[in-house]
Design a protein around this motif. Structure first.
Motif, PDB file in Angstrom:
ATOM      1  N   ALA A 146       0.797  -0.979   0.001  1.00 43.74           N
ATOM      2  CA  ALA A 146      -0.057  -0.217   0.020  1.00 43.74           C
ATOM      3  C   ALA A 146       0.859   1.371   0.003  1.00 43.74           C
ATOM      4  O   ALA A 146       0.576   2.204  -0.597  1.00 43.74           O
ATOM      5  CB  ALA A 146      -1.101  -0.066   1.310  1.00 43.74           C
ATOM      6  N   VAL A 147       2.104   1.114   0.950  1.00 38.56           N
ATOM      7  CA  VAL A 147       2.819   2.435   0.890  1.00 38.56           C
ATOM      8  C   VAL A 147       3.393   2.587  -0.740  1.00 38.56           C
ATOM      9  O   VAL A 147       3.486   3.838  -1.213  1.00 38.56           O
ATOM     10  CB  VAL A 147       3.796   2.206   1.772  1.00 38.56           C
ATOM     11  CG1 VAL A 147       4.919   3.378   1.762  1.00 38.56           C
ATOM     12  CG2 VAL A 147       3.148   2.469   3.286  1.00 38.56           C
ATOM     13  N   ILE A 148       3.795   1.556  -1.143  1.00 41.72           N
ATOM     14  CA  ILE A 148       4.552   1.699  -2.446  1.00 41.72           C
ATOM     15  C   ILE A 148       3.702   2.153  -3.624  1.00 41.72           C
ATOM     16  O   ILE A 148       3.936   2.852  -4.521  1.00 41.72           O
ATOM     17  CB  ILE A 148       4.911   0.191  -2.914  1.00 41.72           C
ATOM     18  CG1 ILE A 148       6.091  -0.062  -2.158  1.00 41.72           C
ATOM     19  CG2 ILE A 148       5.363   0.242  -4.361  1.00 41.72           C
ATOM     20  CD1 ILE A 148       6.883  -1.384  -2.252  1.00 41.72           C
ATOM     21  N   ALA A 149       2.303   1.655  -3.464  1.00 38.93           N
ATOM     22  CA  ALA A 149       1.341   2.073  -4.314  1.00 38.93           C
ATOM     23  C   ALA A 149       0.825   3.646  -4.105  1.00 38.93           C
ATOM     24  O   ALA A 149       0.749   4.285  -5.218  1.00 38.93           O
ATOM     25  CB  ALA A 149      -0.198   1.395  -4.087  1.00 38.93           C
ATOM     26  N   LEU A 150       0.945   3.936  -2.889  1.00 36.87           N
ATOM     27  CA  LEU A 150       0.638   5.492  -2.694  1.00 36.87           C
ATOM     28  C   LEU A 150       1.862   6.368  -3.323  1.00 36.87           C
ATOM     29  O   LEU A 150       1.716   7.319  -3.913  1.00 36.87           O
ATOM     30  CB  LEU A 150       0.778   5.906  -1.151  1.00 36.87           C
ATOM     31  CG  LEU A 150       0.252   7.226  -0.909  1.00 36.87           C
ATOM     32  CD1 LEU A 150      -0.900   7.623  -1.242  1.00 36.87           C
ATOM     33  CD2 LEU A 150       0.371   7.398   0.831  1.00 36.87           C
ATOM     34  N   GLY A 151       3.239   5.791  -3.165  1.00 40.49           N
ATOM     35  CA  GLY A 151       4.177   6.486  -3.770  1.00 40.49           C
ATOM     36  C   GLY A 151       4.106   6.349  -5.213  1.00 40.49           C
ATOM     37  O   GLY A 151       4.314   7.781  -5.813  1.00 40.49           O
ATOM     38  N   ILE A 152       3.747   5.574  -5.934  1.00 41.12           N
ATOM     39  CA  ILE A 152       3.400   5.458  -7.247  1.00 41.12           C
ATOM     40  C   ILE A 152       2.303   6.372  -7.642  1.00 41.12           C
ATOM     41  O   ILE A 152       2.393   6.863  -8.927  1.00 41.12           O
ATOM     42  CB  ILE A 152       3.407   3.969  -7.813  1.00 41.12           C
ATOM     43  CG1 ILE A 152       4.751   3.339  -7.588  1.00 41.12           C
ATOM     44  CG2 ILE A 152       2.875   3.795  -9.175  1.00 41.12           C
ATOM     45  CD1 ILE A 152       4.764   1.807  -7.899  1.00 41.12           C
ATOM     46  N   GLY A 153       1.300   6.492  -6.889  1.00 37.05           N
ATOM     47  CA  GLY A 153       0.258   7.087  -7.175  1.00 37.05           C
ATOM     48  C   GLY A 153       0.476   8.695  -7.200  1.00 37.05           C
ATOM     49  O   GLY A 153      -0.049   9.324  -7.844  1.00 37.05           O
ATOM     50  N   LEU A 154       1.524   8.887  -6.424  1.00 38.81           N
ATOM     51  CA  LEU A 154       1.932  10.611  -6.362  1.00 38.81           C
ATOM     52  C   LEU A 154       2.729  10.716  -7.758  1.00 38.81           C
ATOM     53  O   LEU A 154       2.608  11.539  -8.349  1.00 38.81           O
ATOM     54  CB  LEU A 154       2.830  10.731  -5.196  1.00 38.81           C
ATOM     55  CG  LEU A 154       2.182  10.686  -3.996  1.00 38.81           C
ATOM     56  CD1 LEU A 154       3.340  10.740  -2.684  1.00 38.81           C
ATOM     57  CD2 LEU A 154       1.223  11.884  -3.767  1.00 38.81           C
ATOM     58  N   LEU A 155       3.618   9.834  -8.267  1.00 39.91           N
ATOM     59  CA  LEU A 155       4.244   9.723  -9.538  1.00 39.91           C
ATOM     60  C   LEU A 155       3.203   9.922 -10.452  1.00 39.91           C
ATOM     61  O   LEU A 155       3.520  10.592 -11.620  1.00 39.91           O
ATOM     62  CB  LEU A 155       5.086   8.659  -9.557  1.00 39.91           C
ATOM     63  CG  LEU A 155       6.401   8.720  -8.877  1.00 39.91           C
ATOM     64  CD1 LEU A 155       7.218   7.210  -8.893  1.00 39.91           C
ATOM     65  CD2 LEU A 155       7.386   9.876  -9.075  1.00 39.91           C
TER      66      LEU A 155
END
Length: 136
Positions: A110-119
């Motif tokens: 989920a944290v990785i997905a949030l970071g990718i969501g910001l990108l």
């Protein structure tokens, strides 16, 4: 704000569906390397990209097809915040009652997905913004 709420709800509900269906087909984060099931993670990347793209595009349409980079970024952040909040609440509730013993693995995803969501927010803002006119 209504556009961000609707788009964020769509992202959140789709993420909830993804978590539920991935767990039902036997996906657990630690089993990725053992079973070569990386494609499941890649399908989850489509959710924030498409949700943000269509959400920002809808916002641009409502503003008569005129949007600058900062407006697109701000709208993308609102969409991502609503979607992330909804999926986080569901994930905490669902993983606490499920039989899976390692919810930390899902939180890492989920944290990785949030970071990718910001990108993806920056990428969609660049794609959908109006080009700046040069001053003479």
């Amino acid at each position: 704000m209504r556009n961000a709420l609707i788009s964020g709800l769509i992202i959140g509900l789709t993420t909830i569906l993804w978590v539920f269906s991935a767990q039902k087909i036997g996906f657990y984060p630690e089993s990725l390397l053992q079973n070569s099931e990386e494609w499941i993670i890649y399908t989850s990347l489509l959710i924030p990209f498409l949700g943000l793209h269509f959400g920002i595009k809808n916002y641009k349409t409502k503003r008569k097809n005129k949007i600058c980079f900062t407006e697109a970024i701000f709208e993308g952040f609102k969409i991502l915040a609503i979607g992330s909040l909804l999926s986080a609440i569901f994930s905490f509730m669902y993983l606490s009652i499920s039989i899976y013993n390692h919810p930390i693995d899902y939180m890492e995803v989920a944290v990785i997905a949030l970071g990718i969501g910001l990108l993806f927010t920056f990428l969609n803002a660049l794609i959908l913004m109006d080009p700046q006119k040069k001053l003479s």
